[in-house]
Design a protein around this motif. Sequence first.
Motif, PDB file in Angstrom:
ATOM      1  N   GLN A  40       0.864  -1.180   0.000  1.00 56.35           N
ATOM      2  CA  GLN A  40       0.000   0.000   0.000  1.00 56.35           C
ATOM      3  C   GLN A  40       0.904   1.234   0.000  1.00 56.35           C
ATOM      4  N   MET A  41       0.394   2.348  -0.552  1.00 60.02           N
ATOM      5  CA  MET A  41       1.201   3.568  -0.681  1.00 60.02           C
ATOM      6  C   MET A  41       0.420   4.760  -0.165  1.00 60.02           C
ATOM      7  N   VAL A  42       1.141   5.611   0.599  1.00 61.86           N
ATOM      8  CA  VAL A  42       0.543   6.837   1.132  1.00 61.86           C
ATOM      9  C   VAL A  42       1.523   7.981   0.891  1.00 61.86           C
TER      10      VAL A  42
ATOM     11  N   ILE B  71      -0.736  16.459   5.777  1.00 69.55           N
ATOM     12  CA  ILE B  71      -1.693  16.333   4.681  1.00 69.55           C
ATOM     13  C   ILE B  71      -1.408  15.026   3.963  1.00 69.55           C
ATOM     14  N   ILE B  72      -2.447  14.174   3.855  1.00 69.40           N
ATOM     15  CA  ILE B  72      -2.311  12.882   3.182  1.00 69.40           C
ATOM     16  C   ILE B  72      -3.063  12.949   1.864  1.00 69.40           C
ATOM     17  N   LEU B  73      -2.383  12.592   0.790  1.00 67.65           N
ATOM     18  CA  LEU B  73      -2.972  12.655  -0.541  1.00 67.65           C
ATOM     19  C   LEU B  73      -3.328  11.252  -1.009  1.00 67.65           C
ATOM     20  N   PRO B  74      -4.497  11.072  -1.653  1.00 68.68           N
ATOM     21  CA  PRO B  74      -4.917   9.746  -2.124  1.00 68.68           C
ATOM     22  C   PRO B  74      -4.187   9.340  -3.389  1.00 68.68           C
ATOM     23  N   SER B  75      -4.198   7.989  -3.598  1.00 71.19           N
ATOM     24  CA  SER B  75      -3.546   7.479  -4.800  1.00 71.19           C
ATOM     25  C   SER B  75      -4.490   6.562  -5.549  1.00 71.19           C
ATOM     26  N   VAL B  76      -4.210   6.386  -6.829  1.00 77.36           N
ATOM     27  CA  VAL B  76      -4.930   5.429  -7.665  1.00 77.36           C
ATOM     28  C   VAL B  76      -3.889   4.500  -8.290  1.00 77.36           C
ATOM     29  N   ASN B  77      -3.848   3.229  -7.764  1.00 74.36           N
ATOM     30  CA  ASN B  77      -2.893   2.234  -8.270  1.00 74.36           C
ATOM     31  C   ASN B  77      -1.451   2.747  -8.231  1.00 74.36           C
ATOM     32  N   GLY B  78      -1.088   3.406  -7.121  1.00 75.63           N
ATOM     33  CA  GLY B  78       0.282   3.883  -6.946  1.00 75.63           C
ATOM     34  C   GLY B  78       0.579   5.174  -7.682  1.00 75.63           C
ATOM     35  N   THR B  79      -0.420   5.879  -8.189  1.00 70.91           N
ATOM     36  CA  THR B  79      -0.222   7.136  -8.905  1.00 70.91           C
ATOM     37  C   THR B  79      -0.895   8.270  -8.133  1.00 70.91           C
ATOM     38  N   PHE B  80      -0.121   9.349  -7.899  1.00 72.16           N
ATOM     39  CA  PHE B  80      -0.631  10.532  -7.215  1.00 72.16           C
ATOM     40  C   PHE B  80      -0.584  11.702  -8.210  1.00 72.16           C
ATOM     41  N   THR B  81      -1.648  12.539  -8.229  1.00 70.05           N
ATOM     42  CA  THR B  81      -1.706  13.671  -9.156  1.00 70.05           C
ATOM     43  C   THR B  81      -2.014  14.954  -8.403  1.00 70.05           C
ATOM     44  N   LEU B  82      -1.167  15.976  -8.627  1.00 74.87           N
ATOM     45  CA  LEU B  82      -1.408  17.319  -8.084  1.00 74.87           C
ATOM     46  C   LEU B  82      -1.876  18.189  -9.250  1.00 74.87           C
ATOM     47  N   TYR B  83      -3.077  18.734  -9.132  1.00 76.48           N
ATOM     48  CA  TYR B  83      -3.652  19.525 -10.220  1.00 76.48           C
ATOM     49  C   TYR B  83      -3.410  21.015  -9.999  1.00 76.48           C
TER      50      TYR B  83
END
Length: 513
Positions: A406-408, A418-430
């Motif tokens: 698991q990745m956080v 601040i904890i940011l969510p991921s999708v299949n190990g990918t994090f996106t900052l918009y």
Amino acid sequence: MLKKMGRINQAVLIILYVLITVKAFEMEIIPANRIVVQIGEMLVLTCNTTGCESPSFSWRTQMDHPLGGTVNNYRTYSTLTMNPVSVENSHDYLCTVFCSEKGKKEKSIKVELYSFPSDPVIEISTSLVAGEPATVICKIPDVYPSDHLEVLLMKEGHTLHAKGFFEDDSRNKETKTVTYSFNPTTEDIGKEITCVAKLPIANMDFEPKERVTSLKLNANFGPQNTIITVSPSNFTVEGNPLKLTCVTESNPPAQVLWRKHLADGNIEHFIENNVLSIPHARFTDSGLYICEVINLVTNKTEKATVDIFIQDVPAVQITLRKKIGDVITTLETEDGKYTIDKAQLKDAGIYECISINKLGKQSQHIVLDVKVPPQNITVLVYPSENVKEGENVTITCSTYSNPPSQMVLKKVHQEREIILPSVNGTFTLYNVTKNDTGKYLLDVFNEVGNNIKVIEIAVIGKLEKRHQMMPLIIAFSCTTAIAIPVVAILIYVSRKAKINGSYSLVKALRLKV
């Protein structure tokens, strides 16, 4: 004349007063009338008198039999003590009191006797053996009068035998006996034989008038129905466990002796136990086994036999295979042993052991699961760790682990995390802003371990001016038709910048912890 009459009246009154104040001569016997007493106890009869200063007492029976007791005279009463009471004391006793100036008086009391001192005693003539005749004896000790005695012999509430002694003419206490013969069965074991003795004498008040004794039956029998059971069976192969059990019906439990007939005709003796265990059977354990059971009480013996066959075990071929999906790999073993040194994830899979000989085939399998903490972590930041304000930043993480990691992604902040969510190990900052600049911790973990990577992202702001100068473009080589559209495009860009102002990350998803 009148004076003379007065003196006479006074004399009469004095005489009447004296007669009233002087007690009348009376007597009584305590206890009164009749008494019921058990033979062997003590009885005291008391003859008491009033109204006589110096009475004399006399005791006798109405038929002038011996008193059978001791007389003690006192000033105003006399006692007759019988200790212990015997059958000879069953009489009417008369007490006579003499008073010299007042004559004599007498009264009588009837003494009635009985004897019923203890519960019946049950005896059995011989040791009970199922199917063989036996006699139950019930004894009622020291009964009197026995012509009132009734006796019942019962088993589990049912009457087996009843007897009354109504014609008995015994004049003394006696022990009476009742016998009953029967053939006990194995079903009688644990049941109760009960002897009920009753002494119902009318108009005699005593307790108890009924006494009861019970005895549990324990019939000896056997041995009988002797058999030998074999587990797993009387035909097996070498190396298997073998258990022979000798089962019989016997009370008391029978003594067991195992024997085995050898090929040369000799007999081999084993332990005295109803179970004969052979942990690892060999070919030499084959033969005829005999179980002999003996009941030392009934002196009876019974035997049972069984033939045991042990077969040699043929050579066995052992194969170890590993399965991963549809791929099967045969592994080399040493005497059926396969060693994995420093297990890795590639060693995980299904291991199947197959053993084959001419008697058949058997297989067993186990599942080996190798757990690996996160390793070989790769982090990619796109487009880079230094980006312009308003751009999107994508962080991609890959790792090697079992079970899957698991990745956080956490941003380090002074006041909060601040904890940011991921999708299949990918994090996106918009649409990043300068506020997104900072240090990020990427925590990769599973149940056996974790690994942390640090990422630093820098956001560069755009150049912003309240009034922007339109650059002067002079193109000597361009025609007027080409210059006009270029100028129009430059004016449009300048106005668009004024309208937009600065950028912010309005689409970023953030979770405050």
